[in-house]
Scaffold this active site. Structure first.
Site, PDB file in Angstrom:
ATOM      1  N   CYS A  51     -24.696 -21.644  15.660  1.00 36.23           N
ATOM      2  CA  CYS A  51     -24.542 -20.952  16.981  1.00 36.23           C
ATOM      3  C   CYS A  51     -25.688 -20.393  17.665  1.00 36.23           C
ATOM      4  O   CYS A  51     -26.792 -19.975  16.945  1.00 36.23           O
ATOM      5  CB  CYS A  51     -23.779 -19.717  16.521  1.00 36.23           C
ATOM      6  SG  CYS A  51     -22.033 -20.023  15.817  1.00 36.23           S
ATOM      7  N   GLN A  52     -25.804 -20.480  18.848  1.00 37.06           N
ATOM      8  CA  GLN A  52     -27.025 -20.012  19.640  1.00 37.06           C
ATOM      9  C   GLN A  52     -27.002 -18.349  19.671  1.00 37.06           C
ATOM     10  O   GLN A  52     -28.092 -17.830  19.333  1.00 37.06           O
ATOM     11  CB  GLN A  52     -26.826 -20.297  21.260  1.00 37.06           C
ATOM     12  CG  GLN A  52     -28.158 -20.301  21.906  1.00 37.06           C
ATOM     13  CD  GLN A  52     -27.775 -20.900  23.340  1.00 37.06           C
ATOM     14  OE1 GLN A  52     -26.756 -20.587  23.985  1.00 37.06           O
ATOM     15  NE2 GLN A  52     -28.864 -21.463  23.948  1.00 37.06           N
TER      16      GLN A  52
END
Length: 140
Positions: A51-52
């Protein structure tokens, strides 16, 4: 999951939104209804890779064998997506979660087309991580 709607109400509420701005605001609102995580739940083992944004998802088993979720993110829209995933998996056993493919649900809501590629990848990473961790949870 106190405060979060069930799956059917989520769909109804989502369909009442007139445009994508309202839908994003609704998703953010859902994220705001998640209970805060404890410091213990913010442990690195609960951090979702891929996940960013930073996303934590903690899971425990209830006495009835259902998975209880807790989660958070440093990004409001992602926190809302965490809430949506929790709604879909609410009151399910580890085996039910592993066998349930929630991707068609996101496609039905047209969420897949309206998320940035990095958000879509993050959502996919969340779902994969939950399914992997829940399989481990049921093994113990």
């Amino acid at each position: 999951m106190a405060g979060l709607p069930d799956r059917d109400k989520l769909i109804r509420n989502f369909s009442r939104c007139l445009n994508w701005e309202e839908k994003y605001l609704y998703i953010i609102e859902l994220g705001g209804q998640l209970a805060p995580l404890t410091e213990q739940q913010r442990h690195p083992e609960n951090l979702i890779s891929g996940c960013q944004s930073q996303v934590w998802i903690a899971m425990t088993l209830s006495a009835e064998g259902h998975v209880i979720f807790a989660g958070d993110s440093d990004a409001a829209i992602v926190k809302g997506l965490v809430a949506v995933v929790f709604i879909l998996y609410h009151d399910l056993t580890p085996q039910q979660i592993v066998s349930l493919d929630v991707r068609p649900f996101f496609a039905d809501l047209a969420l897949s087309q309206h998320l940035t590629p990095s958000r879509s990848q993050g959502l996919e990473a969340m779902i994969r991580a939950i399914r992997t961790k829940v399989a481990d949870l049921s093994a113990h």
